[in-house]
Design a protein around this motif. Structure first.
Motif, PDB file in Angstrom:
ATOM      1  N   ALA B 338       0.717  -1.003  -0.139  1.00 50.86           N
ATOM      2  CA  ALA B 338      -0.005   0.246  -0.060  1.00 50.86           C
ATOM      3  C   ALA B 338       0.848   1.311   0.037  1.00 50.86           C
ATOM      4  CB  ALA B 338      -0.945   0.163   1.422  1.00 50.86           C
ATOM      5  N   PHE B 339       0.395   2.136  -0.939  1.00 52.74           N
ATOM      6  CA  PHE B 339       0.947   3.415  -1.034  1.00 52.74           C
ATOM      7  C   PHE B 339       0.024   4.677  -0.396  1.00 52.74           C
ATOM      8  CE2 PHE B 339       2.929   0.875  -4.355  1.00 52.74           C
ATOM      9  CZ  PHE B 339       4.286   1.046  -3.995  1.00 52.74           C
ATOM     10  N   HIS B 340       0.623   5.580   0.595  1.00 56.08           N
ATOM     11  CA  HIS B 340      -0.178   6.539   1.034  1.00 56.08           C
ATOM     12  C   HIS B 340       0.509   7.880   0.602  1.00 56.08           C
ATOM     13  CE1 HIS B 340      -1.398   9.676   4.280  1.00 56.08           C
ATOM     14  NE2 HIS B 340      -2.491   8.694   4.265  1.00 56.08           N
ATOM     15  N   LEU B 341      -0.258   8.467  -0.371  1.00 55.53           N
ATOM     16  CA  LEU B 341       0.187   9.709  -0.915  1.00 55.53           C
ATOM     17  C   LEU B 341      -0.272  10.976  -0.599  1.00 55.53           C
ATOM     18  CD1 LEU B 341      -0.108   8.149  -4.429  1.00 55.53           C
ATOM     19  CD2 LEU B 341       1.956   8.217  -3.349  1.00 55.53           C
ATOM     20  N   THR B 342       0.505  12.002  -0.258  1.00 54.73           N
ATOM     21  CA  THR B 342      -0.032  13.255   0.276  1.00 54.73           C
ATOM     22  C   THR B 342       0.549  14.357  -0.631  1.00 54.73           C
ATOM     23  OG1 THR B 342      -0.240  12.346   2.657  1.00 54.73           O
ATOM     24  CG2 THR B 342      -0.655  14.588   2.215  1.00 54.73           C
ATOM     25  N   TRP B 343      -0.159  15.284  -1.246  1.00 54.27           N
ATOM     26  CA  TRP B 343       0.302  16.391  -1.757  1.00 54.27           C
ATOM     27  C   TRP B 343      -0.631  17.687  -1.657  1.00 54.27           C
ATOM     28  CZ3 TRP B 343      -2.449  12.641  -4.095  1.00 54.27           C
ATOM     29  CH2 TRP B 343      -3.415  12.952  -5.156  1.00 54.27           C
TER      30      TRP B 343
END
Lengths: 279, 522
Positions: B338-343
């Motif tokens: 799982a990848f948790h991406l924040t931008w």
């Protein structure tokens, strides 16, 4: 004569001084010698050799006489034997715990898996393809015919050839600067220092043209090849897949590229390498 | 606000840079000056043609004209590629000032901007490229572009910075209240991510769109992020932009409370850009991985920041993308990764062709085959020889967004996988100018030709892309990263624990033996 610091103390102080010289003094002095804005560190292997030499020197001095040896060993014996009162005794206990701890930490440091990304060798300056090798920038020192055409076109009339040539170079330089700032600046920077606004996004950093290892070390034909074919034109050993350099032949004419190159050297305050005369 | 009449006269008549300009510019400048002088004789007008001005002009023409323009109008050949646009010097409005509201900048202010540059803009630091006397020489020449300098006799009055109030819960709370009362949030957003309701409509004094500062990214503050810099911006405003001076409403104490609140929004008290790591590490967990990006589980995971820049390699290019950084967290268990991406993105954009708005999106890029040697696919969506796989999330139609697995053999050769092979699931949410997305995919899949088969312990190239649909970002117009590495940490070998124990035992044993021998002897 009784010394206030024992020979053991002197040995420790000597090693600390040598270490300080290797780690701090030499890099500082190097800045002053080569006039670079950042210090040049001593390579680790060389630092190890310096430290070893210092230790060998100390060992020779200590083992030269029984008296020296005795003086050197006494504090170590006293420390191990124990029986010191108060604070000193507590410090001894702490040291006795720390030493095996240090050994454990070194062992852990050796065996624990380190996150170290794979590194590859990259050839920075691959060989220029034959068809590019002999090209010359027509704008650096324009031929007399070109200058005459320029005089006519601009209606400069009686202007001397040399004067008109300088004016022509000045004009192409201004055009080249405009082209450079539009097309190259985002990565290579306004100052050609490889530090444009996009530069930090690329792990294969855009070349810093002020660095003597980049454009000053190659002939203009080489730069022409690199600009024209871009990252895709690089051979495998130069990791073409990591290069963000566009293939400019898709968008710029040869003339534009030569003008950019003229301006690029000027912006970086460097000169191109002169082509070698071949038989 | 003041709009320079010169602008209207000159903009249509601009001639492209070339020989006529080089020859004529001196005359034009001299002429315009003589007119200025004739109209209003001012005591401090710098004489055109004086050696001081001519020296500055020479430097200006070499280094500055391609952005700021021959005439100082901020319309040089590179200006269109920059946002914010280069400053038009003719109005005498300068962003970074230490002088009271409405006054001209001091010479030192102009010198400082040249020296330090303006972070987050096209204005670089000239500190090393130009020597100090050259940078000083530029100041009087830049001042010749605006009549305001010649007209103003008195030296500008500096803002007095009062006693600093130390930060603390109380001061931050007061600052937060002021942030609300002064309506800072209307542009800068509730949490400071430049997503306020007025933000999309803001324009500068030249009617160009302009963005408010993202207060959570102080390393991009144009005038620096030292507490005193913030004090000056609040007190003197940022001329030519919608940022006003708050000198009338904020006294010294209130100014410091507000600064303390702003600083509390920073990811790190230093305000420096987050340090770059090359390897994105994924920890192994035994539990189920939460699918919701807001789950507290994710707060406990290590974060890795990667810089994003515009896609400027192939047409159509994106010189001014919204995304400049993406934060990534990754974990895996025995079945999936799982990848948790924040931008940050100021708007939650859904496609609207009538307004030229596209959908916001993000993508994780991996090679289809884990490279065995140094060779890997081209970092911008692969090459004809080696393919990449994209796990792409977009705003889409449903509440959680749409996830598409794609394959790329180049930026123009991007194909979505058939629906039977779409195995990545994703949930995204947008709040206060920030996206958070979780993407989950099985470690191994049935489609080995198009899907990467993930293996713990291997260094796998990974890259990230982001699109801000309100910024015209779609297709090749986007923010990109270079290749980094993705590593799923393998479980630690037992020897890692055994050797240190042996080390401690041996050292302790030796020590004990030596002490015993010494004591026996004495």
């Amino acid at each position: 004569m009784k010394r206030r610091i024992s020979l053991f103390g002197y040995a420790v102080i000597t090693l600390v001084i040598v270490y300080t010289i290797v780690k701090l003094v030499i890099p500082r002095v190097s800045m002053w010698i080569v006039h670079w804005p950042y210090p040049l560190g001593v390579p680790t292997t060389l630092a190890v050799i310096y430290m070893l030499l210092a230790m060998i020197g100390l060992a020779i001095y200590i083992t030269m006489s029984e008296k020296n040896m005795e003086e050197f060993l006494t504090p170590i014996r006293n420390f191990l034997r124990g029986g010191q009162p108060g604070m000193k005794g507590q410090a001894r206990l702490i040291a006795l715990v720390l030493i095996p701890g240090l050994a454990g930490w070194i062992a852990y440091d050796r065996v624990a898996p380190k996150i170290q990304s794979p590194t590859g060798i990259r050839i920075q300056h691959p060989t220029i393809p034959g068809q590019y090798e002999k090209l010359i920038n027509p704008y650096r020192d324009p031929k007399e015919d070109t200058v005459k055409v320029f005089i006519e076109k601009e209606g400069l009339g009686a202007m001397k050839i040399e004067e008109a040539r300088a004016l022509l170079v000045q004009k192409t330089m201004a055009e080249g600067r405009g082209l450079y700032q539009r097309n190259c600046r985002p990565c290579h920077g306004s100052k050609a220092d490889g530090n444009g606004p996009m530069a930090l996004g690329f792990r294969l950093r855009p070349a810093n043209f002020r660095d003597p290892g980049t454009i000053p070390t190659v002939v203009e034909a080489y730069v022409f090849w690199r600009v024209k074919e871009g990252g895709r034109g690089l051979p495998r050993e130069s990791t073409s897949w990591d290069s963000a350099m566009p293939r400019w032949k898709d968008e710029l004419t040869d003339d534009q590229i030569w003008k950019i190159i003229l301006a690029e050297y000027n912006t970086a305050d460097v000169e191109p390498r002169k082509p070698e005369k071949l038989e | 606000m003041a709009i320079n009449p010169l602008k209207i006269e000159m903009a249509p008549g601009r001639i492209s840079a070339g020989l006529p300009i080089l020859v004529l510019s001196g005359t034009v400048l001299a002429l315009s000056f003589s007119i200025t002088m004739a109209e209003e004789p001012a005591a401090q007008a710098p004489a055109a043609g004086s050696p001081e001005i001519e020296a500055g002009k020479k430097i200006y023409q070499k280094w500055c004209i391609n952005c700021h323009g021959e005439e100082g109008d901020g319309a040089g050949p590179a200006a269109d590629f920059l946002r914010p646009r280069p400053r038009d010097f003719r109005t005498g409005l300068f962003k970074i000032r230490s002088t009271v509201n409405g006054q001209l900048p001091s010479d030192q202010d102009l010198f400082n901007v040249i020296t330090k540059g303006m972070p987050g803009t096209g204005m670089p630091r000239w500190e090393h490229a130009l020597k100090e006397p050259d940078r000083r020489q530029l100041v009087p020449y830049i001042k010749t572009f605006s009549r305001r300098f010649a007209r103003t006799k008195d030296a500008p009055k500096p803002v007095v910075i009062g006693k600093q109030i130390a930060s603390g819960a109380d001061s931050i709370a007061k600052g937060k209240q002021l942030f609300h009362d002064m309506e800072c949030f209307k542009c800068h957003g509730d949490e400071g991510r430049a997503d306020g309701p007025s933000a999309p409509e803001l324009t500068d004094d030249w009617n160009y769109p302009i963005r408010p500062a993202n207060l959570t990214k102080p390393w991009n503050f144009r005038g620096g992020h030292a507490p005193n810099d913030l004090y000056l911006r609040l007190q003197s405003g940022i001329s030519g932009t919608p940022m006003p001076s708050f000198a009338d409403s904020l006294d010294n104490d209130k100014t410091w409370h507000l600064i303390n609140y702003i600083m509390s929004l920073w990811p790190d008290p230093s305000g420096d850009v987050p340090s770059l790591k090359v390897v994105l590490r994924a920890r192994r967990v035994e539990s189920e991985i939460p699918a919701k990006p807001g789950d507290p589980f994710w707060l406990a995971q290590e974060a890795f920041d990667f810089p994003l820049v515009g896609q400027v390699i192939k047409e159509p290019r994106m010189f001014t993308p919204t995304g400049n950084q993406i934060e990534v967290k990754a974990v895996y268990n025995d079945r999936e990764v799982a990848f948790h991406l924040t931008w940050d993105d100021p708007t939650n954009s859904r496609p609207d062709s009538s307004k030229g708005i596209f959908e916001d999106a993000v993508a994780v890029q991996l090679p289809v085959q884990i490279p065995t040697g140094t060779k890997r696919p081209f970092f911008l969506m692969g090459d004809p020889e080696l393919a990449v796989q994209l796990l792409r999330w977009s705003v889409g139609e449903s509440a959680d967004g749409t996830v598409t697995e794609m394959n790329g053999n180049g930026i123009a050769r991007l194909v979505a996988q058939p629906s039977t092979s779409q195995e990545t699931r994703g949930v995204g949410e947008f709040k206060n100018g920030r996206y958070r997305v979780v993407l989950k995919r099985p470690l191994r899949t049935g489609n080995t030709a198009q899907d990467i088969q993930l293996e713990p312990g291997k260094f796998i190239p990974i890259a990230f892309f982001a699109w801000d649909g309100s910024n015209g970002e779609t297709g090749a117009k986007m923010a990109i990263s270079h290749w980094y590495y993705f590593l799923m940490e393998p479980p630690l070998a037992k020897t890692v624990f055994i050797y240190p124990v042996i080390g401690v035992a041996v050292a302790a044993g030796l020590q004990w033996w030596m002490i015993r021998r010494l004591r026996q002897r004495s």
